[in-house]
Write a protein that holds these residues in place. Structure first.
Motif, PDB file in Angstrom:
ATOM      1  N   GLN A 248       0.826  -1.203   0.000  1.00  0.00           N
ATOM      2  CA  GLN A 248       0.000   0.000   0.000  1.00  0.00           C
ATOM      3  C   GLN A 248       0.864   1.258   0.000  1.00  0.00           C
ATOM      4  O   GLN A 248       0.542   2.247  -0.653  1.00  0.00           O
ATOM      5  N   LYS A 249       1.973   1.204   0.714  1.00  0.00           N
ATOM      6  CA  LYS A 249       2.853   2.370   0.808  1.00  0.00           C
ATOM      7  C   LYS A 249       3.374   2.786  -0.563  1.00  0.00           C
ATOM      8  O   LYS A 249       3.430   3.975  -0.891  1.00  0.00           O
ATOM      9  N   ALA A 250       3.726   1.804  -1.388  1.00  0.00           N
ATOM     10  CA  ALA A 250       4.259   2.118  -2.719  1.00  0.00           C
ATOM     11  C   ALA A 250       3.196   2.800  -3.578  1.00  0.00           C
ATOM     12  O   ALA A 250       3.481   3.771  -4.305  1.00  0.00           O
ATOM     13  N   VAL A 251       1.960   2.315  -3.505  1.00  0.00           N
ATOM     14  CA  VAL A 251       0.870   2.934  -4.267  1.00  0.00           C
ATOM     15  C   VAL A 251       0.579   4.332  -3.740  1.00  0.00           C
ATOM     16  O   VAL A 251       0.373   5.279  -4.506  1.00  0.00           O
ATOM     17  N   ALA A 252       0.579   4.484  -2.411  1.00  0.00           N
ATOM     18  CA  ALA A 252       0.290   5.781  -1.800  1.00  0.00           C
ATOM     19  C   ALA A 252       1.301   6.832  -2.235  1.00  0.00           C
ATOM     20  O   ALA A 252       0.937   7.992  -2.485  1.00  0.00           O
ATOM     21  N   GLU A 253       2.561   6.444  -2.337  1.00  0.00           N
ATOM     22  CA  GLU A 253       3.593   7.399  -2.753  1.00  0.00           C
ATOM     23  C   GLU A 253       3.315   7.915  -4.154  1.00  0.00           C
ATOM     24  O   GLU A 253       3.527   9.093  -4.452  1.00  0.00           O
TER      25      GLU A 253
END
Length: 446
Positions: A248-253
């Motif tokens: 999720q963190k990669a998409v959020a960035e």
């Protein structure tokens, strides 16, 4: 009230007098026949369409008009009081005499004290607003409702007559057009009528109500929902599965880099219009869109589990957001799965959800507080946002001109009246007073 409204002896008197009985029937027909002929229905068909309760009210409109009619051989009230007045109470005699001389008019309702009184402002004359004593109608009428009725002076106070017709916005426009036609007034002429003109135009009020109500009953208009782009509302739920091994963190960035995605927490974004205040294209239907800091919210995005969930309210926006998300996230997301729902389907799901979670309902006092806070935020932003009813201007901009101030007053009354009709809900208790004051219109809230 019951004693004053006792017309049984008067009706019996009219029934025994052949000429007067026929005249009453002619006046009642003048109120009803134009609409019945236009829609090719008879009296029984009218009852089937509108319901038995309106039959008596519509007859009453003609009857009250008949009481004011003057023929070569006199007036029915004068004749009745001369021959049989000695049998009536003083209250009834005074009421019949006052009703004889009182025209019907269109009134705006305010300061409603349920079961006791209400303030009525005549929209067709320059008469001062008057407080009427009323037990029944004051329990159902709301702030800024409009009604056609006779306001009768009764000794030291005022009352309303028995024939009352509620007038929605469409009916009011129909009435104004009918009055202008009947009096041969130009559209730009101020619609201010004398007592005699109002007495002569009584059938126009009934016709305006009947034509609009019959048309609505024969072909109920479906409410058209649009968004601020003018698109028909169809809720699109897009589910982008995260590619294998993606966090999720990669998409959020990636989503944080998109200018029009305004983050609200680490996993939620509002998709905002590029230009603040975009919108105002909706036509005659209801516009379903919200504002955030003066910008239109086009949709929302949320990371949940192994997917990015996107919600928008039209096919056009669904296509646009799919491009934005795909361009931003590339191979981090798989192709979306899309679910489409209509407004009615959303309503059905909402009702089902309420039934399933009835045990987990928010306490009324908390729901009320949350609703008040939400409405405060919403309307504060709306004051600086374009409003279709104001010609696409914001309320703050519109009040800078005399014509704009008039439109804003009508808009505020529309909001307040709509809110008041949500009986029993938190929104019905919302106080719009601060908006009137904020816009410098407090003195016009009457």
């Amino acid at each position: 009230m019951a004693e004053r409204n006792d017309i049984s002896d008067l009706l019996a008197f009219i029934g025994r007098e052949g000429d007067w009985r026929e005249r009453l029937q002619e006046v009642v027909a003048e109120h009803l026949i134009p609409a019945l002929e236009a829609f090719e229905i008879d009296h029984d068909g009218l009852i089937d369409l509108l319901g038995e309760q309106w039959s008596g009210v519509l007859w009453g409109c003609g009857f009250e008009d008949f009481l004011s009619c003057r023929y070569e051989d006199g007036n029915i009230v004068d004749l009745y009081l001369k021959r049989r007045g000695w049998k009536e109470t003083a209250l009834n005699r005074d009421y019949f005499a006052a009703l004889r001389d009182t025209p019907v008019s269109l009134y705006e309702v305010s300061d409603v004290q349920p079961g006791a009184s209400m303030l009525l402002r005549d929209l067709l004359t320059d008469a001062e607003p008057v407080t009427v004593r009323e037990k029944s109608a004051s329990r159902t009428l709301k702030q800024w409702d409009r009604i056609a009725v006779r306001v009768v002076a009764q000794r030291d106070h005022h009352v309303i007559s028995g024939a009352l017709l509620p007038f929605g916005a469409e009916m009011v426009e129909f009435l104004f057009e009918g009055l202008r036609d009947a009096l041969k007034l130009k559209k730009r002429d101020t619609l201010r009528l004398s007592r005699d003109q109002l007495l002569g135009c009584a059938p126009v009020f009934t016709a305006a109500w009947l034509f609009t109500e019959i048309d609505r009953a024969l072909a109920p208009a479906e409410i058209q929902f649009t968004n601020s782009d003018g698109d028909d509302v169809l809720f699109h739920d897009l589910r982008f599965p995260l590619a294998s091994g993606v966090t999720q963190k990669a998409v959020a960035e990636r989503l944080d880099r998109v200018k029009v995605f305004e983050p609200e927490g680490s996993k939620f974004w509002n998709w905002l219009a590029l230009r603040k205040g975009k919108g105002g294209k909706a036509g005659g239907g209801l516009m379903l869109d919200t504002q955030m800091e003066g910008a239109t919210v086009l949709g929302t995005l949320e990371l949940k589990g192994k997917a990015l969930l996107v919600n928008v309210n039209s096919a056009t926006r669904a296509a646009m957001v799919e491009v934005l998300v795909t361009e931003a996230c590339g191979g981090l997301l798989n192709r979306p799965l899309t679910t489409i729902r209509t407004v009615e389907q959303m309503r059905g799901e909402s009702r089902d959800g309420e039934a399933r979670h009835s045990d987990d309902e928010i306490p009324p006092e908390i729901a009320r507080e949350l609703m008040q806070e939400h409405l405060d935020r919403h309307y504060l932003e709306t004051l600086d946002a374009p409003v279709p009813a104001l010609g696409g201007k914001s309320p703050r901009a519109a009040v800078r001109t005399a014509a704009g101030r008039k439109k804003v007053v009508e808009w505020l009354k529309y909001l307040e009246n709509g809110s008041a009709r949500h009986a029993g809900g938190p929104i019905a208790e919302y106080d719009f007073g601060w908006m009137w004051e904020e816009l410098g219109l407090k003195e016009l809230r009457k």
